[in-house]
Design an enzyme around this catalytic site. Structure first.
Site, PDB file in Angstrom:
ATOM      1  N   ASN A   1       0.880  -1.169   0.000  1.00 43.01           N
ATOM      2  CA  ASN A   1       0.000   0.000   0.000  1.00 43.01           C
ATOM      3  C   ASN A   1       0.916   1.218   0.000  1.00 43.01           C
ATOM      4  O   ASN A   1       1.427   1.629   1.044  1.00 43.01           O
ATOM      5  CB  ASN A   1      -0.900  -0.033   1.242  1.00 43.01           C
ATOM      6  CG  ASN A   1      -1.911   1.094   1.242  1.00 43.01           C
ATOM      7  OD1 ASN A   1      -1.829   2.010   0.419  1.00 43.01           O
ATOM      8  ND2 ASN A   1      -2.852   1.031   2.161  1.00 43.01           N
TER       9      ASN A   1
ATOM     10  N   ARG B 218      -2.410  -1.821  -3.714  1.00 45.27           N
ATOM     11  CA  ARG B 218      -3.643  -1.068  -3.548  1.00 45.27           C
ATOM     12  C   ARG B 218      -3.583   0.167  -4.456  1.00 45.27           C
ATOM     13  O   ARG B 218      -2.615   0.936  -4.401  1.00 45.27           O
ATOM     14  CB  ARG B 218      -3.784  -0.620  -2.095  1.00 45.27           C
ATOM     15  CG  ARG B 218      -5.013   0.199  -1.906  1.00 45.27           C
ATOM     16  CD  ARG B 218      -5.225   0.582  -0.478  1.00 45.27           C
ATOM     17  NE  ARG B 218      -6.504   1.245  -0.370  1.00 45.27           N
ATOM     18  CZ  ARG B 218      -6.776   2.199   0.494  1.00 45.27           C
ATOM     19  NH1 ARG B 218      -5.859   2.588   1.356  1.00 45.27           N
ATOM     20  NH2 ARG B 218      -7.956   2.747   0.521  1.00 45.27           N
TER      21      ARG B 218
ATOM     22  N   HIS C 294     -13.367   2.311  -0.938  1.00 45.97           N
ATOM     23  CA  HIS C 294     -13.419   1.237   0.075  1.00 45.97           C
ATOM     24  C   HIS C 294     -13.955  -0.069  -0.531  1.00 45.97           C
ATOM     25  O   HIS C 294     -14.454  -0.921   0.194  1.00 45.97           O
ATOM     26  CB  HIS C 294     -14.346   1.596   1.258  1.00 45.97           C
ATOM     27  CG  HIS C 294     -13.841   2.692   2.140  1.00 45.97           C
ATOM     28  ND1 HIS C 294     -14.691   3.601   2.721  1.00 45.97           N
ATOM     29  CD2 HIS C 294     -12.608   3.007   2.552  1.00 45.97           C
ATOM     30  CE1 HIS C 294     -13.999   4.450   3.448  1.00 45.97           C
ATOM     31  NE2 HIS C 294     -12.722   4.112   3.359  1.00 45.97           N
TER      32      HIS C 294
ATOM     33  N   ARG D  55     -13.634  14.739   7.254  1.00 47.87           N
ATOM     34  CA  ARG D  55     -14.349  15.083   6.018  1.00 47.87           C
ATOM     35  C   ARG D  55     -15.833  15.283   6.300  1.00 47.87           C
ATOM     36  O   ARG D  55     -16.417  14.532   7.088  1.00 47.87           O
ATOM     37  CB  ARG D  55     -14.191  13.965   4.982  1.00 47.87           C
ATOM     38  CG  ARG D  55     -12.830  13.907   4.366  1.00 47.87           C
ATOM     39  CD  ARG D  55     -12.694  12.716   3.443  1.00 47.87           C
ATOM     40  NE  ARG D  55     -11.643  11.827   3.899  1.00 47.87           N
ATOM     41  CZ  ARG D  55     -11.532  10.547   3.576  1.00 47.87           C
ATOM     42  NH1 ARG D  55     -12.421   9.991   2.778  1.00 47.87           N
ATOM     43  NH2 ARG D  55     -10.542   9.814   4.039  1.00 47.87           N
TER      44      ARG D  55
ATOM     45  N   GLU E 223      -8.531  -5.700   4.462  1.00 47.11           N
ATOM     46  CA  GLU E 223      -8.320  -5.287   3.070  1.00 47.11           C
ATOM     47  C   GLU E 223      -7.057  -5.912   2.490  1.00 47.11           C
ATOM     48  O   GLU E 223      -7.019  -6.253   1.313  1.00 47.11           O
ATOM     49  CB  GLU E 223      -8.239  -3.759   2.999  1.00 47.11           C
ATOM     50  CG  GLU E 223      -9.574  -3.104   3.294  1.00 47.11           C
ATOM     51  CD  GLU E 223      -9.491  -1.593   3.414  1.00 47.11           C
ATOM     52  OE1 GLU E 223      -9.169  -1.119   4.511  1.00 47.11           O
ATOM     53  OE2 GLU E 223      -9.746  -0.897   2.434  1.00 47.11           O
TER      54      GLU E 223
END
Ligand code: AMP
Length: 407
Positions: free
Chosen positions: A7, A93, A182, A243, A387
């Site tokens: 990642n 990723r 996601h 956010r 993940e």
């Protein structure tokens, strides 16, 4: 056979190494502060006795290439990777795959170029993801580098869900539409939910809620994403750590006209100063829980607004799906914050959702579990996401398919 998951961010690279026979994570770690005067290399691995060992060392890491070199060195020195030839695939990723990428893809020059073309849609993430891919392709040309996209799972959305009600040319010429993110996490927990429900994924209708620092909801019909709360960027939808999620777009014009904010200031305000942080001054849900319990009204409001928004999405997606087998909570908040789960599902008995409060609030409980009552027509599940494992499995499948093998 082993699969490495990478990642690659702008200033750090996280990794995990899996043994593909049983998907045990043999090692994980990170290199941080790439490009700064002093970086840090962290590693954790299972030694030959199966005991967990750790290391942490400062080192200058000028570039992503040196970062990957350090990762391979840690893996080799710790004994979990004898030689790079043991790697069957490297899964990367990649945040944005645009409309081009609907599944994990073996990277060649044309694919690398297509990822580069999507950079305007994810200017902060895709360049760093691509940097990691280019390094592994260069260093290990014989090991397949596979790109696994956060957006790919949502490419099954119908156009009624992904198009915005703005002039058509903005979609046809500029690809402005809802993409969703996601996806790897939503797909992983959906597969696990199917196992817990004892049905094939293709027979499952689910509402999956990934609630972490970033947060998104997805409506899944017969195993495929049909709607999701994040949009062109990961700013839309639920309330997140910093956010704002859904807001009236006219707030932008108002702030620009009346406060004189330019686009950079607006972007910063809505991405980094809003959400939980904007409401109560703190973005860590554990701290917010503590403050709310101590009577802090702003912390209480932050929890209230978050849960209210999650409930609205649950209701909307139940309406969209018609029949729902399960609501799935995942992510740091979804897996751990019982109060948020409780408030988000409170009063939804008419939708067939009945929470079991003692199961929901059982603090000693960890791992996959059901937190609805036996009478609940819709099961409510908590499923820790993974993940990295999903990326590893998808990368191996794509590499095997490309090699014409079947695993
Ligand atoms: P993630 O981005 O998935 O790592 O999730 C990060 C968020 O999960 C942060 O807001 C954390 O405060 C929150 N979180 C982690 N553990 C807990 C916990 N035990 N209770 C409440 N929130 C938690």
């Amino acid at each position: 056979m082993k699969v490495l998951v990478v990642n690659s961010g702008s200033s750090s690279i996280k990794y995990q190494l899996f043994r593909s026979q049983d998907w045990v994570a043999l090692a994980s770690g990170s290199v941080a502060r790439i490009g700064e005067a002093e970086g840090e290399i962290r590693g954790e691995w299972l030694d030959w006795k199966g005991e967990r060992q750790t290391s942490r060392a400062p080192a200058p890491i000028p570039t992503h290439q040196e970062g990957i070199d350090h990762i391979i060195a840690v893996l080799r020195e710790s004994g979990v990777l004898g030689d790079v030839s043991e790697l069957t695939a490297i899964g990367h990723r990649v945040v944005h795959g645009g409309e081009h990428f609907k599944r994990p893809t073996l990277v060649d020059d044309a694919v690398a170029k297509a990822i580069e073309e999507v950079i305007p849609l994810a200017p902060l993430h895709n360049p760093a993801n691509l940097a990691g891919i280019e390094v592994t392709r260069r260093l290990f040309p014989r090991v397949p580098s596979v790109a696994v996209f956060d957006t790919a799972f949502h490419q099954t959305m119908p156009r009624t869900a992904y198009r915005y009600a703005i002039p058509e040319f903005l979609y046809t010429e500029h690809r402005i539409r809802r993409y969703g993110f996601h996806g790897t996490s939503h797909h992983y927990v959906a597969k696990r939910a199917a196992v817990l429900l004892g049905k094939p994924l293709a027979a499952c209708n689910l509402v999956t809620l990934h609630l972490g620092n970033g947060a998104s909801a997805t409506a899944i019909r017969e195993g495929r994403s049909v709607d999701t709360s994040m949009g062109l960027t990961p700013l839309e939808g639920l309330v997140m750590g910093t956010r704002c999620g859904d807001i009236d777009p006219a707030i932008h014009f108002y702030l620009s006209k009346n406060l004189g904010l330019d686009t950079a200031a607006l972007e910063d305000l809505l991405n980094r100063q809003s959400g939980l942080l904007g409401i109560c001054g703190v973005n860590d849900m554990r701290e917010i829980d503590r403050l709310a319990e101590a009577g802090d009204d702003r912390a209480e409001l932050a929890i209230g607004i978050s849960a209210h928004r999650i409930k609205k999405y649950i209701g909307a997606y139940c309406a969209e799906l018609g029949r729902v087998d399960a609501i799935v909570f995942t992510g740091g908040i979804g897996e751990n914050a019982a109060e948020i789960r409780c408030r988000a599902c409170e009063g939804l008995e008419n939708l067939g959702i009945r929470m079991d409060d003692s199961a929901n609030f059982a603090i000693e409980e960890r791992g996959e579990r059901c937190i609805s009552t036996p009478e609940s027509a819709v099961r409510v599940l908590v499923i820790p996401t993974n993940e990295e494992l999903e990326i590893a499995q998808q990368a191996l499948a794509a590499a095997s398919e490309a090699a014409g093998e079947s695993h």
